[in-house]
Every structure is written in C-alpha cells, then in structure tokens.
Design a protein around this motif. Structure first.
Motif, PDB file in Angstrom:
ATOM      1  N   ALA A  72       0.825  -1.213   0.000  1.00 12.20           N
ATOM      2  CA  ALA A  72       0.000   0.000   0.000  1.00 12.20           C
ATOM      3  C   ALA A  72       0.859   1.263   0.000  1.00 12.20           C
ATOM      4  O   ALA A  72       0.505   2.274  -0.625  1.00 12.20           O
ATOM      5  CB  ALA A  72      -0.933  -0.002   1.209  1.00 12.20           C
ATOM      6  N   ASP A  73       2.000   1.213   0.682  1.00  9.13           N
ATOM      7  CA  ASP A  73       2.909   2.365   0.649  1.00  9.13           C
ATOM      8  C   ASP A  73       3.409   2.603  -0.778  1.00  9.13           C
ATOM      9  O   ASP A  73       3.492   3.747  -1.236  1.00  9.13           O
ATOM     10  CB  ASP A  73       4.099   2.115   1.580  1.00  9.13           C
ATOM     11  N   LEU A  74       3.757   1.516  -1.463  1.00 12.41           N
ATOM     12  CA  LEU A  74       4.164   1.650  -2.864  1.00 12.41           C
ATOM     13  C   LEU A  74       3.007   2.191  -3.700  1.00 12.41           C
ATOM     14  O   LEU A  74       3.212   3.073  -4.563  1.00 12.41           O
ATOM     15  CB  LEU A  74       4.607   0.290  -3.413  1.00 12.41           C
ATOM     16  N   ALA A  75       1.800   1.702  -3.444  1.00 19.17           N
ATOM     17  CA  ALA A  75       0.633   2.184  -4.180  1.00 19.17           C
ATOM     18  C   ALA A  75       0.458   3.691  -4.007  1.00 19.17           C
ATOM     19  O   ALA A  75       0.097   4.409  -4.952  1.00 19.17           O
ATOM     20  CB  ALA A  75      -0.620   1.445  -3.712  1.00 19.17           C
ATOM     21  N   GLY A  76       0.736   4.197  -2.804  1.00 14.80           N
ATOM     22  CA  GLY A  76       0.655   5.634  -2.571  1.00 14.80           C
ATOM     23  C   GLY A  76       1.682   6.400  -3.391  1.00 14.80           C
ATOM     24  O   GLY A  76       1.384   7.475  -3.926  1.00 14.80           O
ATOM     25  N   ASN A 157      10.618  13.723 -12.548  1.00 15.58           N
ATOM     26  CA  ASN A 157       9.225  13.601 -12.096  1.00 15.58           C
ATOM     27  C   ASN A 157       8.721  12.160 -12.161  1.00 15.58           C
ATOM     28  O   ASN A 157       7.568  11.903 -11.842  1.00 15.58           O
ATOM     29  CB  ASN A 157       8.321  14.505 -12.952  1.00 15.58           C
ATOM     30  N   ASP A 158       9.583  11.224 -12.569  1.00 15.75           N
ATOM     31  CA  ASP A 158       9.158   9.842 -12.760  1.00 15.75           C
ATOM     32  C   ASP A 158       9.548   8.968 -11.571  1.00 15.75           C
ATOM     33  O   ASP A 158      10.433   9.313 -10.784  1.00 15.75           O
ATOM     34  CB  ASP A 158       9.776   9.270 -14.041  1.00 15.75           C
ATOM     35  N   LEU A 159       8.893   7.815 -11.480  1.00 16.85           N
ATOM     36  CA  LEU A 159       9.139   6.854 -10.403  1.00 16.85           C
ATOM     37  C   LEU A 159       9.591   5.531 -10.999  1.00 16.85           C
ATOM     38  O   LEU A 159       8.944   5.003 -11.902  1.00 16.85           O
ATOM     39  CB  LEU A 159       7.856   6.633  -9.581  1.00 16.85           C
ATOM     40  N   ARG A 185      11.658  11.679  -6.894  1.00 19.05           N
ATOM     41  CA  ARG A 185      10.788  10.674  -6.282  1.00 19.05           C
ATOM     42  C   ARG A 185      11.630   9.442  -5.934  1.00 19.05           C
ATOM     43  O   ARG A 185      12.212   8.819  -6.825  1.00 19.05           O
ATOM     44  CB  ARG A 185       9.656  10.281  -7.229  1.00 19.05           C
ATOM     45  N   PRO A 186      11.728   9.060  -4.659  1.00 17.61           N
ATOM     46  CA  PRO A 186      12.539   7.902  -4.291  1.00 17.61           C
ATOM     47  C   PRO A 186      12.071   6.638  -5.014  1.00 17.61           C
ATOM     48  O   PRO A 186      10.880   6.305  -4.980  1.00 17.61           O
ATOM     49  CB  PRO A 186      12.330   7.779  -2.777  1.00 17.61           C
ATOM     50  N   PRO A 187      12.971   5.938  -5.703  1.00 18.21           N
ATOM     51  CA  PRO A 187      12.582   4.702  -6.384  1.00 18.21           C
ATOM     52  C   PRO A 187      12.311   3.595  -5.370  1.00 18.21           C
ATOM     53  O   PRO A 187      12.695   3.684  -4.194  1.00 18.21           O
ATOM     54  CB  PRO A 187      13.805   4.374  -7.235  1.00 18.21           C
ATOM     55  N   TRP A 188      11.676   2.538  -5.864  1.00 20.04           N
ATOM     56  CA  TRP A 188      11.391   1.364  -5.040  1.00 20.04           C
ATOM     57  C   TRP A 188      12.196   0.177  -5.562  1.00 20.04           C
ATOM     58  O   TRP A 188      12.401   0.034  -6.763  1.00 20.04           O
ATOM     59  CB  TRP A 188       9.897   1.038  -5.076  1.00 20.04           C
ATOM     60  N   PHE A 189      12.608  -0.670  -4.622  1.00 21.16           N
ATOM     61  CA  PHE A 189      13.404  -1.854  -4.933  1.00 21.16           C
ATOM     62  C   PHE A 189      12.636  -3.062  -4.387  1.00 21.16           C
ATOM     63  O   PHE A 189      12.394  -3.167  -3.187  1.00 21.16           O
ATOM     64  CB  PHE A 189      14.776  -1.738  -4.279  1.00 21.16           C
ATOM     65  N   ARG A 247      -2.967  -0.763  -9.485  1.00 22.85           N
ATOM     66  CA  ARG A 247      -4.402  -0.545  -9.668  1.00 22.85           C
ATOM     67  C   ARG A 247      -5.034   0.267  -8.534  1.00 22.85           C
ATOM     68  O   ARG A 247      -5.841   1.173  -8.778  1.00 22.85           O
ATOM     69  CB  ARG A 247      -5.135  -1.879  -9.786  1.00 22.85           C
ATOM     70  N   TYR A 248      -4.675  -0.037  -7.282  1.00 23.35           N
ATOM     71  CA  TYR A 248      -5.439   0.504  -6.165  1.00 23.35           C
ATOM     72  C   TYR A 248      -4.857   1.799  -5.605  1.00 23.35           C
ATOM     73  O   TYR A 248      -5.558   2.542  -4.894  1.00 23.35           O
ATOM     74  CB  TYR A 248      -5.606  -0.568  -5.073  1.00 23.35           C
ATOM     75  N   GLN A 249      -3.604   2.092  -5.865  1.00 16.93           N
ATOM     76  CA  GLN A 249      -3.015   3.396  -5.569  1.00 16.93           C
ATOM     77  C   GLN A 249      -3.369   3.895  -4.158  1.00 16.93           C
ATOM     78  O   GLN A 249      -2.924   3.303  -3.184  1.00 16.93           O
ATOM     79  CB  GLN A 249      -3.383   4.363  -6.686  1.00 16.93           C
ATOM     80  N   ASP A 250      -4.210   4.916  -4.012  1.00 18.32           N
ATOM     81  CA  ASP A 250      -4.511   5.457  -2.678  1.00 18.32           C
ATOM     82  C   ASP A 250      -5.594   4.686  -1.925  1.00 18.32           C
ATOM     83  O   ASP A 250      -5.895   5.015  -0.777  1.00 18.32           O
ATOM     84  CB  ASP A 250      -4.972   6.920  -2.811  1.00 18.32           C
ATOM     85  N   ASP A 251      -6.171   3.684  -2.542  1.00 14.99           N
ATOM     86  CA  ASP A 251      -7.295   2.957  -1.944  1.00 14.99           C
ATOM     87  C   ASP A 251      -6.778   1.759  -1.137  1.00 14.99           C
ATOM     88  O   ASP A 251      -6.784   0.616  -1.604  1.00 14.99           O
ATOM     89  CB  ASP A 251      -8.239   2.500  -3.054  1.00 14.99           C
ATOM     90  N   PHE A 252      -6.323   2.006   0.108  1.00 17.10           N
ATOM     91  CA  PHE A 252      -5.769   0.918   0.905  1.00 17.10           C
ATOM     92  C   PHE A 252      -6.818  -0.139   1.211  1.00 17.10           C
ATOM     93  O   PHE A 252      -6.535  -1.342   1.165  1.00 17.10           O
ATOM     94  CB  PHE A 252      -5.174   1.451   2.213  1.00 17.10           C
TER      95      PHE A 252
END
Length: 513
Positions: A72-76, A157-159, A185-189, A247-252
C-alpha cells in the motif's frame, strides 16, 4: 567474457569475480524441502506432484497478505507520481523483465484508470527482443541498466520500481540507484530474499539496502519449487503485489480486500485439472511433434512461460525466421488475429516494440532481429517449413466464465474472476506447473535440481557449479572444489550443443579425471 578467450581464460576471469555471485545461501536459490523428489513424483504420481507444486505456491502467496501494508505504501507512491504528471517505470531482467512488460501491457489494456494507461513503462535488460531470449551477460552489466533508463527518457518527475527476484541483479540495482540520482521521487526496490541474508551474500545488495533515498518492498518467498527457478513462486508473488499496487493506488481498503480475494482464488485452484494436458504435451514432445501455443488474449503470459523453458531446461529457444541455421524449438507462440510480425508484436505489447539499436548488439537486440520472430498467424506456416511437420495447437483464450484451454482433444475452462490480473496469474501458475511437469516427464531435472540449466550469466554459472558439486556428493563422489569444477564447466561449455545439459556433461568430464 569475450568469445575469443579460451575456456581456461574464461574460467580464470569468472573466478576473479565469482565471490560476487556465489548466492547459494539465499533462500530463492536453495532446494525446497517439500519438493526434493519432484522429478520422481512427476513420473510416478503426477496428480500428487501437481498438488505439491500448488502447496508451495499457496504458501508463497501468503507474502502478498503479510506485505499488504508495504504494498500500500508503494501504491501511494504510484498515485502521487501519476497525479503529479509523472510516469511509472518498471525495470527487470529475465523473468522480472517479462513481468515488467506484462504489467505495462495490462495497464495499457485497462488495468488502471484511463488517463494513466500510457504512463506505465516496462523495460528489461536487452530491450523487448530479450523477451524471447535473454542476452548473455546483460543482467551483469550495471552500465546497461543506467543506459537503458536514460534512453527511455526517465526524468526527475518519474518513479522507478526495480524488480529482482533474488535482490542481487546488477542491471536492476544500477537502474534503481541511477533513478535515485535522476528523480526527486525515491525509487522502489522489490525483491524476494530477507535483508540480512542479502547483505551477507552480495556487497551490491548491502549497498542498495542501506540507502535511505530508496524505498524497499521485500517479499520473502523462501525456496522455489524447482530450486533456483524464480520464474515460479518469486515472479508470481511480485506480479500479484505490483499489479495490486498499480491498480489501487490510494485505496488501501480496496487493495486489502482485493489482495484477500486474489490470494483466496489462486489458493483454491485445482492444478490436477491440467494433468491430462501435461501427459499429452509430454507425449508430443517425446514424439518430436512441434507445439504451437495460440492466443489472442494472454500473449505475454504464454510467451513468458514458453520462452523461459529454454534457459531453465536447455531447450532450443524460439527460432528466428532470419536465421535459417537455427534449429526449431519444441514450442512457439502465435497471435492468430494478427497477419504479420509487426502487428503481432504491437498487439502483444500494447504498443510498438522498443528495441536497442546499439552497434554492439546489432543483430541481437534490434528491431530487425525481433521481427524475425514471427508470432503472427504465419507462425504455423514457417514452423511447418522448418520442421516438415504440422504443429499441434495448444489454444488459450477467454470465456465469460474464465480462461479456456484446448489441446490434443482436451478442453478445460477454469472458472475465474473477470479481472485481468486474476486471470493472468491463474494462467501463469498453471502454465508453470505444466511446463515444469512436462520437463520432469522428459527427464530435464533431477529431484528438484535444475540439472539442465543454461548458464548464460554469472549467477547461473555459479548455480551450475553448485549443482555439480551437490550431485557429486549425492553420488558419493569426492568434491573437486569450486575452482576445479568451474574450469571443467568452461571446458565443456566451449563445445556443448545447445540442447545438452552442461551440469550432466561436466559431471561426466570430472568422472573421467
């Protein structure tokens, strides 16, 4: 390692950096205790073997539930990037590269909201041409990870989401670290081994895990059902987690509910339903009958499974129509709705192909090379000309009630939810079980050890050396040591036919000494 080097020189060059790729202590590289007799079970009790494969999948899928908060954090992060006009880049190698391109295609076809469907960019080491056959050594090149990211136009501006099953792939690590330098924007690993083990095994992994400007998504799955075959459980869990995040982005709350429903559905699958398909395909393979998988709906999922059989089991890769010297592969893919290679690839990817027009990989990763893989409806014709035989069709499509399969007079519809992620994941799981079982019926692994692995990068060279030493121990033979096995392996590799087992042939070489 340059092709003009002798086997002894190649072995010496690898041994100089081998400590960076000795990854046997990582859970994703280890032998799963539940499947140590998998090859024997496939031969003697196929339904029981399939149930055991499903048991391993069911356990691994639990990581999607325990990791929901971090997903969910990644989705945010995804939501903030898209709302801010940025794009989501997904980087991977081999199986994770195919996963990245699958997620991009799903998004382009409606998995995310309309305004953002063109804002997801998947790429893999070697570009789109590597979908068919990973370029040797590409994933070991950090500079290529940085170069591909820049050529795709990645901005501040990209992730970026870097995807590596083991957590140690140089290409993905370099792309992720470079994204941290380029973007605000901090990337994710994203990876599937515990942090402590990764830090102890690989310095490059310890380095990226220590960075505070890179977010982490650990999804520790444990060992694979077939030792080291991360195309199975690791790739499944990552596809599920990242698909939910996109898909769910901010919708935890929606993500939490969807994760429960997805995992419950996949855990309820009955793998034994495909036992007759496995037996029929294995019989066709043993008879030398070419097989053509056809689908208009699940192209990337089918392509992923069929192409990954080559490095996993040392089978001939898809043949290129521009290379008449290449032997025919056992299986091939066709998109029957498409009339030519260009339209078929655009249909498969949901966009025109992105290839590497680099002088140093000309003829290997460029558009002309990719177009030589004609996966259009013409595939049946060129396969007939290549093999002198009619291909047996394995058709996979969509019905309102679920994914449908037809092969050799067999028919199966798998009741499935309507959403694309659930259906692609269900098909992935069944195809993985199918191809692994067919390979077992054809003697392409021992126990759950990939004795027919094709060592096309440093990690796989180390894996082959490890398997040789393990098998000698199991046979009561003395251990010659890592260096001696490495030298013998490079000697064998110099003359090894493409469909032979380097592990078994090196064992024979050592026995003669």
């Amino acid at each position: 390692m340059a092709s003009e080097e002798t086997p002894a020189e190649q072995a010496r060059a690898f041994l100089e950096i081998a400590d960076q790729f000795r990854l046997g202590e990582l859970p994703t590289e280890q032998s799963h205790p539940w499947t140590q007799n998998l090859s024997q079970w496939v031969q003697s009790d196929l339904p029981g073997a399939l149930e055991m494969l499903h048991r391993v999948d069911r356990k691994a899928l639990g990581v999607v539930l325990t990791g929901r908060r971090r997903i969910a954090d990644l989705a945010g992060s995804v939501a903030r990037t898209l709302r801010g006009g940025g794009r989501i880049f997904l980087a991977g190698c081999g199986a994770t590269g195919r996963l990245a391109l699958t997620l991009e295609a799903l998004c382009r076809r409606g998995w995310i909201a309309e305004p953002y469907r063109g804002s997801v960019v998947g790429f893999m080491a070697g570009g789109d041409a590597a979908l068919i056959r990973s370029l040797e050594g590409f994933e070991d090149r950090p500079d290529y990870g940085r170069r591909q990211l820049e050529e795709l136009g990645f901005t501040e501006n990209d992730l970026l989401i870097g995807i590596t099953e083991g957590g140690e792939t140089p290409f993905v690590i370099a792309a992720t670290e470079h994204a941290a330098e380029l973007s605000r924007r901090p990337p994710w690993f994203c990876y599937c081994n515990p942090d402590g083990m990764l830090k102890a095994v690989a310095a490059r992994s310890a380095r990226i895990l220590a960075r505070t400007d890179i977010e982490r998504l650990p999804l520790p799955t444990g060992p694979m059902a077939l030792a080291g075959s991360t195309r199975m459980q690791a790739a499944t869990v990552q596809l599920a987690a990242l698909g939910l995040a996109l898909r769910y982005q901010d919708d935890f709350q929606g993500l939490a509910v969807a994760a429960e429903e997805l995992v419950s559905f996949l855990r309820a699958l009955d793998y034994t339903l495909i036992a007759p398909f496995i037996e029929a395909e294995a019989a066709a393979v043993k008879a030398g009958t070419p097989i053509l998988y056809q689908t208009d709906t699940y192209g990337l999922t089918v392509l992923t499974d069929t192409t990954e059989r080559s490095p996993t089991f040392s089978l001939h890769p898809f043949e290129n129509t521009r290379r008449p010297d290449q032997p025919a592969s056992q299986v091939y893919l066709a998109i029957p709705s498409q009339a030519d290679a260009a339209s078929a690839w655009a249909n498969l990817l949901g966009r025109p192909p992105r290839t590497l027009e680099w002088p140093e990989v000309a003829g290997l990763a460029d558009d002309a090379h990719l177009m030589g893989y004609d996966i259009s409806r013409m595939a049946a014709t060129h396969r007939r000309g290549k093999t002198g035989k009619e291909s047996r069709i394995f058709a996979i499509g969509d019905r309102p009630e679920g994914v449908h399969m037809d092969f050799a007079g067999l028919s199966l519809t798998l009741p499935s939810p309507r959403d694309a992620l659930s259906r692609n994941l269900a098909l992935k799981l069944l195809l993985n079980a199918n191809s692994t079982s067919v390979a077992g019926l054809c003697g392409r692994y021992e126990g759950n050890c990939m004795t027919w692995v094709k060592p096309s990068n440093f990690k796989l060279i180390d894996r082959a050396i490890r398997y040789i030493r393990q098998l000698r121990g199991a046979r009561g033979q003395p251990d010659p040591g890592y260096e001696a096995v490495c030298r013998a392996l490079f000697e064998v590799r110099a003359t090894l036919p493409p469909d032979a087992s380097i592990v078994l042939e090196t064992l024979k070489r050592l026995e003669m000494r």
